[in-house]
Design a protein around this motif. Structure first.
Motif, PDB file in Angstrom:
ATOM      1  N   ALA A  90       0.848  -1.186   0.000  1.00  0.00           N
ATOM      2  CA  ALA A  90       0.000   0.000   0.000  1.00  0.00           C
ATOM      3  C   ALA A  90       0.886   1.238   0.000  1.00  0.00           C
ATOM      4  N   LYS A  91       0.343   2.345  -0.480  1.00  0.00           N
ATOM      5  CA  LYS A  91       1.149   3.556  -0.545  1.00  0.00           C
ATOM      6  C   LYS A  91       1.555   4.019   0.853  1.00  0.00           C
ATOM      7  N   ALA A  92       2.768   4.549   0.947  1.00  0.00           N
ATOM      8  CA  ALA A  92       3.362   4.901   2.241  1.00  0.00           C
ATOM      9  C   ALA A  92       2.555   5.949   2.997  1.00  0.00           C
ATOM     10  N   GLU A  93       1.779   6.766   2.273  1.00  0.00           N
ATOM     11  CA  GLU A  93       1.008   7.829   2.924  1.00  0.00           C
ATOM     12  C   GLU A  93       0.032   7.290   3.961  1.00  0.00           C
ATOM     13  N   TYR A  94      -0.414   6.045   3.748  1.00  0.00           N
ATOM     14  CA  TYR A  94      -1.343   5.449   4.710  1.00  0.00           C
ATOM     15  C   TYR A  94      -0.673   5.210   6.061  1.00  0.00           C
ATOM     16  N   PHE A  95       0.657   5.165   6.063  1.00  0.00           N
ATOM     17  CA  PHE A  95       1.399   4.830   7.283  1.00  0.00           C
ATOM     18  C   PHE A  95       2.111   6.026   7.908  1.00  0.00           C
ATOM     19  N   THR A  96       2.134   7.157   7.198  1.00  0.00           N
ATOM     20  CA  THR A  96       2.931   8.300   7.669  1.00  0.00           C
ATOM     21  C   THR A  96       2.112   9.546   7.995  1.00  0.00           C
ATOM     22  N   THR A  97       0.792   9.464   7.876  1.00  0.00           N
ATOM     23  CA  THR A  97      -0.039  10.623   8.184  1.00  0.00           C
ATOM     24  C   THR A  97       0.081  10.966   9.673  1.00  0.00           C
ATOM     25  N   PRO A  98       0.348  12.231  10.007  1.00  0.00           N
ATOM     26  CA  PRO A  98       0.529  12.603  11.415  1.00  0.00           C
ATOM     27  C   PRO A  98      -0.785  12.618  12.206  1.00  0.00           C
ATOM     28  N   GLY A  99      -0.643  12.678  13.519  1.00  0.00           N
ATOM     29  CA  GLY A  99      -1.812  12.785  14.388  1.00  0.00           C
ATOM     30  C   GLY A  99      -2.390  11.441  14.783  1.00  0.00           C
ATOM     31  N   ILE A 100      -3.397  11.510  15.629  1.00  0.00           N
ATOM     32  CA  ILE A 100      -4.044  10.294  16.132  1.00  0.00           C
ATOM     33  C   ILE A 100      -4.694   9.516  15.002  1.00  0.00           C
ATOM     34  N   LYS A 101      -5.373  10.232  14.110  1.00  0.00           N
ATOM     35  CA  LYS A 101      -6.031   9.568  12.987  1.00  0.00           C
ATOM     36  C   LYS A 101      -5.005   8.828  12.130  1.00  0.00           C
ATOM     37  N   GLY A 102      -3.850   9.479  11.922  1.00  0.00           N
ATOM     38  CA  GLY A 102      -2.798   8.864  11.122  1.00  0.00           C
ATOM     39  C   GLY A 102      -2.269   7.599  11.767  1.00  0.00           C
ATOM     40  N   LYS A 103      -2.086   7.641  13.089  1.00  0.00           N
ATOM     41  CA  LYS A 103      -1.581   6.463  13.801  1.00  0.00           C
ATOM     42  C   LYS A 103      -2.594   5.317  13.760  1.00  0.00           C
TER      43      LYS A 103
END
Length: 237
Positions: A61-74
């Motif tokens: 999967a694209k890396a953006e799914y794993f690197t988004t900041p914040g609680i939602k990202g985690k």
């Protein structure tokens, strides 16, 4: 452990709510490495297929799914890791391709199942598009693992673009017989061999899915659709 918990909760919920039907599940080996090469109609494909299998399936999967900041990202990162997805940085086309191939070979070297979408992106209109030879074929030849063609049926109808609430309906999954490409072992540098392997897999997916085949890449088709929509816009923007 996390994958098992996710499979029980997410996969169990999907099976209960949508009751997907499956044909050819006996073609997935009980053990040992194999590549599941599927058409790609919906974001949900990566969830429905693992839900109906007893074994773990790893997709990229694209890396953006794993690197988004914040609680939602985690939470998003934890979810994707939990359902067996590996991050791949797509910022550089060549680097991303090499990373995806390495990830696939590593998964297969551990005797596990690796899932891949040869079209490279979701179909924009439900048709089957030309497979990209740089991923599927290279992983197959580098690993020596059999390729199992998979057809997702009607998953794009569950939540069409613009629809927030998914439609409760039964999608389907057809799994074909494993394809052996060991005769091409060590020839992953030959672009004609890569194209031949990819086309053979796409032909099997087409037979399983019943989709109309389009001999262009889905990414190119999406660009054409975007340009056509832009031309129709009153402002041209």
């Amino acid at each position: 452990m996390i994958y098992g918990a996710m499979k029980f909760s997410v996969g169990g919920s999907l099976k209960l709510a949508f009751r997907p039907w499956v044909e050819g599940i006996e073609n997935v080996p009980a053990e040992g490495p194999a590549i599941l090469a599927s058409n790609h109609l919906s974001f949900s494909d990566s969830f429905f297929l693992p839900a109906v299998l007893d074994r773990k399936v790893t997709f990229i999967a694209k890396a953006e799914y794993f690197t988004t900041p914040g609680i939602k990202g985690k939470l998003t990162a934890a979810f994707f890791k939990g359902v067996g997805q590996l991050p791949v940085d797509r910022s550089g086309a060549r680097g991303a391709g090499e990373a995806a191939i390495k990830s696939g070979v590593d998964v297969l070297a551990k005797g596990e199942l690796f899932g891949i979408y040869p079209e490279g992106t979701r179909s924009p209109d439900g048709r089957l598009y030309r497979g990209k030879p740089g991923g599927l074929a290279r992983v197959a030849l580098a690993s020596g693992a059999p390729v199992i063609p998979v057809a997702m049926i009607d998953t794009e109808k569950i939540q069409p673009p613009g629809k927030v609430v998914p439609k409760l309906m039964r999608p389907g999954i057809r799994i074909g017989k494993p394809l052996d490409f060991s005769r091409y072992q060590g020839m992953e540098g030959d672009r004609f061999i890569l194209r031949s392997v990819t086309d053979e897999v796409m032909y099997e997916i087409m037979k399983l899915s019943g989709q109309e085949y389009v001999d262009v890449y889905a990414t190119a088709a999406k660009r054409q659709l975007a340009e056509a929509a832009k031309e129709k816009s009153p402002t041209g923007e």
